[in-house]
Design an enzyme around this catalytic site. Structure first.
Site, PDB file in Angstrom:
ATOM      1  N   TYR A   1       0.857  -1.194   0.000  1.00  0.00           N
ATOM      2  CA  TYR A   1       0.000   0.000   0.000  1.00  0.00           C
ATOM      3  C   TYR A   1       0.889   1.239   0.000  1.00  0.00           C
ATOM      4  CZ  TYR A   1      -3.194   3.650   1.463  1.00  0.00           C
ATOM      5  OH  TYR A   1      -3.914   4.814   1.509  1.00  0.00           O
TER       6      TYR A   1
ATOM      7  N   GLU B   1      -3.405   7.539  -4.300  1.00  0.00           N
ATOM      8  CA  GLU B   1      -3.297   6.262  -3.595  1.00  0.00           C
ATOM      9  C   GLU B   1      -3.021   5.134  -4.586  1.00  0.00           C
ATOM     10  OE1 GLU B   1      -6.037   4.494  -0.159  1.00  0.00           O
ATOM     11  OE2 GLU B   1      -6.850   4.040  -2.125  1.00  0.00           O
TER      12      GLU B   1
END
Ligand code: GDP
Ligand code: MN
Length: 412
Positions: A109, A197
């Site tokens: 992530y 993101e």
């Protein structure tokens, strides 16, 4: 403003960020053409909607033949996708992204955002990619690494390596990771992003780093200097009310409640939300008609609320300064003529030309049978709006007493 994954990846590519090869398609035959142009033996099809969690909801499919590409694309284009982020009503996928499938060894992530507390940009990373970061932060907070980015030095390679080490990446990947993080940050800063993101950023079977997903949100207030980004706006992703608001330059945010609010000034609009909440009501929207609104703008603002099916009661809370109360009253009446509604309209007007505004409203209401409830204070108006929205009839609500009529003893 949110970008689609294919749009964000297109931008990232221009910064030299590694993303899978692919193309967008709006029909199954388009999808087949894109797949044929791509090398490889497997493809991934991904619905393009402004919401994450597509994988779990059937919006991401790995396929291994052209016939599967065609069949799955037929299923996916036009499908309604319901994820945690779309709400129960879901979103229609009008397009899919067709990409060369990736051999994934590890999912990471990685995101960049503007941290309000420190007033700096922040990089967040975790070895537990592919999952929602909120979940990871809750269940395994030590797996999440955060660093503030000094605006002068930017995302230096040393910082990238530090993050990579922090999430336990193999030493052979530290420089590759730092290089990608640096390029992502450049793209983030150049476009005035609020968030970028990458979930997941993957390590491939060949030991390369690749951005498999991309979610990008650009600050609306900076769009004036990013005309290319503005052109990417997908009105199909907005509610009709949001589209109208953007045409008329109204500051509008749709919410989940049932009390439609028309207010002037961002501060008063926020106070209005707060007071509704404090009486246990739920606002249906934030709507600031702005300081210099004319009758047309007020009319459009009111129509936006009238055409919102979730609105049960309308709360007009205006302090007439530059926008005069009589002008607001006229706007409300013309909108109500164009979109007839029997919903209660709770009005709290004060400021410039307030008496004139009330007179116009009450006369208009009498003529056209509008359910207008005039109130003197914000608290009284908010309470009445909340009670009406909850379906509680108010004795005094049946008629619409003005301040002066009430004083004369005309109504209780
Ligand atoms: P999201 O669910 O909306 O966040 O969509 P993602 O793009 O993140 O995809 C969800 C998941 O699908 C990823 O975490 C991967 O596990 C999987 N996935 C996506 N693309 C590929 C691919 O090319 N190959 C393989 N094997 N899995 C993929
Ligand atoms: Mn994802």
């Amino acid at each position: 403003m949110n970008l689609h994954e294919f749009q964000a990846k297109g931008l990232l590519r221009t910064y030299g960020v590694p993303v899978p090869d692919g193309g967008v398609a709006s029909t199954a035959s388009d999808a087949l053409r894109v797949a044929k142009e791509l090398k490889g033996e497997a493809w991934v099809l991904k619905v393009q909607v402004h919401a994450g969690g597509r994988g779990k909801a059937g919006g991401v499919k790995v396929v291994k033949s052209f016939s599967e590409v065609y069949d799955e694309a037929t299923q996916m284009i036009g499908m309604k996708i319901v994820t945690k982020q779309t709400g129960p009503e879901g979103k229609i996928a009008r397009r899919i992204l067709v990409e060369q499938a990736t051999d994934i060894k590890k999912e990471i992530y990685l995101s960049f955002l503007v941290d309000r507390d420190s007033e700096q940009c922040m990089i967040i990373a975790s070895a537990e990619g592919g999952m929602e970061i909120e979940e990871v932060a809750k269940n395994n907070p030590t797996a999440v690494v955060k660093e503030l980015i000094n605006p002068v030095t930017g995302m230096g390679l040393f910082l990238g390596r530090k993050i990579a080490k922090g999430i336990g990446l193999d030493s052979s990947l530290l420089n590759k990771f730092a290089d990608v993080a640096h390029k992502l940050y450049e793209c983030f800063i150049d476009h005035d992003c609020m968030m970028l993101e990458i979930n997941p950023l993957v390590v491939t079977g060949d030991g390369d780093i690749l951005c498999l997903d991309a979610k990008m949100a650009v600050d609306e207030n900076a769009l004036y200097r990013h005309s290319k980004i503005e052109e990417m706006k997908d009105y199909g992703e907005l509610e009709p009310q949001e589209v109208r608001a953007s045409i008329f330059d109204l500051s509008y945010v749709s919410m989940d409640g049932n009390i439609g609010c028309m207010v002037n000034g961002a501060g008063l609009a926020m106070a209005t939300m707060d007071i509704i909440k404090s009486f246990n009501g739920e606002p249906a929207n934030f709507l600031d008609v702005g300081g210099g609104a004319d009758v047309n703008k007020v009319r459009e603002a009111f129509k936006i609320i009238l055409t919102d099916p979730k609105v049960k009661v309308i709360f007009v809370n205006i302090f007439g300064g530059i926008v005069r109360c009589d002008l607001i009253a006229k706007g409300v009446l013309t909108a109500s003529d164009e979109v007839p509604s029997d919903r209660h309209i709770v009005v709290r007007l004060d400021g410039t030309n307030v008496e004139e505004g009330r007179r116009i409203l009450n006369e208009g209401a009498e003529k056209s049978g509008l359910n207008i409830v005039t109130c003197d204070t914000m608290a009284d108006a908010a309470q009445k709006a909340v009670r009406l929205a909850a379906g509680e009839p108010l004795e005094e609500v049946k008629k619409s007493p003005t301040k002066s009529a009430a004083r004369k003893g005309g109504a209780k």
